[in-house]
Design an enzyme around this catalytic site. Structure first.
Site, PDB file in Angstrom:
ATOM      1  N   ASP A 113       0.829  -1.213   0.000  1.00  7.34           N
ATOM      2  CA  ASP A 113       0.000   0.000   0.000  1.00  7.34           C
ATOM      3  C   ASP A 113       0.865   1.266   0.000  1.00  7.34           C
ATOM      4  O   ASP A 113       1.987   1.257   0.490  1.00  7.34           O
ATOM      5  CB  ASP A 113      -0.899  -0.025   1.251  1.00  7.34           C
TER       6      ASP A 113
ATOM      7  N   ASN B 278     -10.654  -3.088  -6.430  1.00  3.57           N
ATOM      8  CA  ASN B 278      -9.876  -2.119  -7.218  1.00  3.57           C
ATOM      9  C   ASN B 278     -10.539  -1.756  -8.553  1.00  3.57           C
ATOM     10  O   ASN B 278     -10.150  -0.760  -9.184  1.00  3.57           O
ATOM     11  CB  ASN B 278      -8.449  -2.631  -7.469  1.00  3.57           C
TER      12      ASN B 278
HETATM   13  C1  FPP Z   1      -1.890   0.191  -3.284  1.00  3.44           C
HETATM   14  O1  FPP Z   1      -1.445   1.531  -3.380  1.00  3.44           O
HETATM   15  C2  FPP Z   1      -1.419  -0.565  -4.405  1.00  3.44           C
HETATM   16  C3  FPP Z   1      -2.222  -1.163  -5.340  1.00  3.44           C
HETATM   17  C4  FPP Z   1      -3.685  -1.101  -5.294  1.00  3.44           C
HETATM   18  C5  FPP Z   1      -1.653  -1.900  -6.460  1.00  3.44           C
HETATM   19  C6  FPP Z   1      -0.395  -2.648  -6.191  1.00  3.44           C
HETATM   20  C7  FPP Z   1       0.208  -2.951  -7.482  1.00  3.44           C
HETATM   21  C8  FPP Z   1       1.507  -2.884  -7.820  1.00  3.44           C
HETATM   22  C9  FPP Z   1       2.614  -2.597  -6.882  1.00  3.44           C
HETATM   23  C10 FPP Z   1       1.916  -3.076  -9.238  1.00  3.44           C
HETATM   24  C11 FPP Z   1       1.661  -4.387  -9.866  1.00  3.44           C
HETATM   25  C12 FPP Z   1       2.022  -5.564  -9.082  1.00  3.44           C
HETATM   26  C13 FPP Z   1       2.761  -6.617  -9.516  1.00  3.44           C
HETATM   27  C14 FPP Z   1       2.839  -7.825  -8.657  1.00  3.44           C
HETATM   28  C15 FPP Z   1       3.499  -6.619 -10.779  1.00  3.44           C
HETATM   29  P1  FPP Z   1      -2.534   2.664  -3.522  1.00  3.44           P
HETATM   30  O2  FPP Z   1      -2.731   2.958  -4.963  1.00  3.44           O
HETATM   31  O3  FPP Z   1      -3.788   2.278  -2.805  1.00  3.44           O
HETATM   32  O4  FPP Z   1      -1.810   3.837  -2.806  1.00  3.44           O
HETATM   33  P2  FPP Z   1      -2.497   4.992  -1.941  1.00  3.44           P
HETATM   34  O5  FPP Z   1      -3.227   4.311  -0.806  1.00  3.44           O
HETATM   35  O6  FPP Z   1      -1.333   5.794  -1.477  1.00  3.44           O
HETATM   36  O7  FPP Z   1      -3.407   5.744  -2.851  1.00  3.44           O
END
Ligand code: FPP
Length: 234
Positions: A16, A64
């Site tokens: 996250d 998501n």
């Molecule tokens: C949470 O950060 C992250 C996600 C919802 C996506 C995670 C995906 C990746 C790291 C990339 C793809 C993964 C792989 C395994 C290749 P957020 O967007 O919720 O951050 P925030 O809470 O700060 O808005």
């Protein structure tokens, strides 16, 4: 220090804080996801080097889909590029790719790339890298229940037999869950499997979660007294 660390068999990650990492740098959110993806190789290599056998990354939850279309498309493209680029690194590390979740609603190109990477890495045994895609814990449990009630031969289940209906049927439950970015919740991740998992939360955003931060989590894990509902030895 490393010698004294208790090494978990399975570590799960809620990656996250990519969006906030990007915002802090006046970058678009997708740059945060990119940076978070670049992070994966060193985390997997570190895990492998210290003897962890399974790592699981929450990459895309069933919730998501509520995000803006552009961000969803960017995440799909990042995943596609990751698989194309990293399958070789998986082979080098002896890592096997496994997906948990329902990929049927993902672009066909991505499904094919995933199938290809799974096929190429299926003989590897050093570490299993599980990526949760279109995954949620509740939907996984409901999927299991639906499979059971559609099977006339099953009259009852036990905790053990229910396990076989889960995406994680071949994976031991996580010993340690790490969530980055200061949020203190499970967000529908591995609800069944986390029953006795040690939880570790850090304020660090996922793109900044490196080997040093991983080791801090393992130091904390080493201090935990895992009783599984029983009593301590001492
Ligand atoms: C949470 O950060 C992250 C996600 C919802 C996506 C995670 C995906 C990746 C790291 C990339 C793809 C993964 C792989 C395994 C290749 P957020 O967007 O919720 O951050 P925030 O809470 O700060 O808005």
């Amino acid at each position: 220090m490393k010698n004294q660390l208790k090494i978990p068999v399975h570590v799960a990650f809620i990656m996250d804080g990519n969006g906030r990492w990007a915002k802090k740098r006046f970058l678009p959110r997708t740059m945060g996801h990119k940076a978070g993806t670049e992070n994966l190789r060193s985390i997997i290599t570190y895990a492998k080097n210290i003897g962890i056998k399974h790592v699981t990354f929450y990459a895309f939850s069933t919730e998501n889909w509520k995000r803006p279309k552009d961000e969803i498309n960017a995440l799909m493209n990042i995943l596609l590029a990751y698989l194309r680029k990293e399958t070789k690194a998986f082979l080098k590390e002896g890592a096997k790719l496994n997906i948990i979740g329902d990929m049927s609603s993902f672009p066909e190109e991505l499904q094919n790339e995933v199938a290809n990477s799974i096929e190429i890495t299926k003989g590897n045994t050093t570490i299993t890298v599980n990526i949760a895609l279109n995954y949620s814990g509740r939907s996984e449990i409901v999927k299991g229940i639906n499979e059971i009630i559609s099977n006339d031969n099953v009259k009852a289940v036990t905790e053990e037999s229910f396990n076989k209906y889960l995406y994680t049927k071949d994976i031991p439950d996580p010993d340690l869950l790490i969530r980055t970015s200061g949020e203190l919740r499970l967000s529908n991740f591995l609800l069944w499997q986390l029953a006795y998992t040690e939880l570790y939360f850090t304020d660090v955003f996922w793109p900044d979660f490196n080997e040093v931060e991983f080791e801090k989590a393992l130091v904390e894990y080493t201090k935990r007294d895992r009783r599984f509902g029983g009593l301590s030895d001492d």
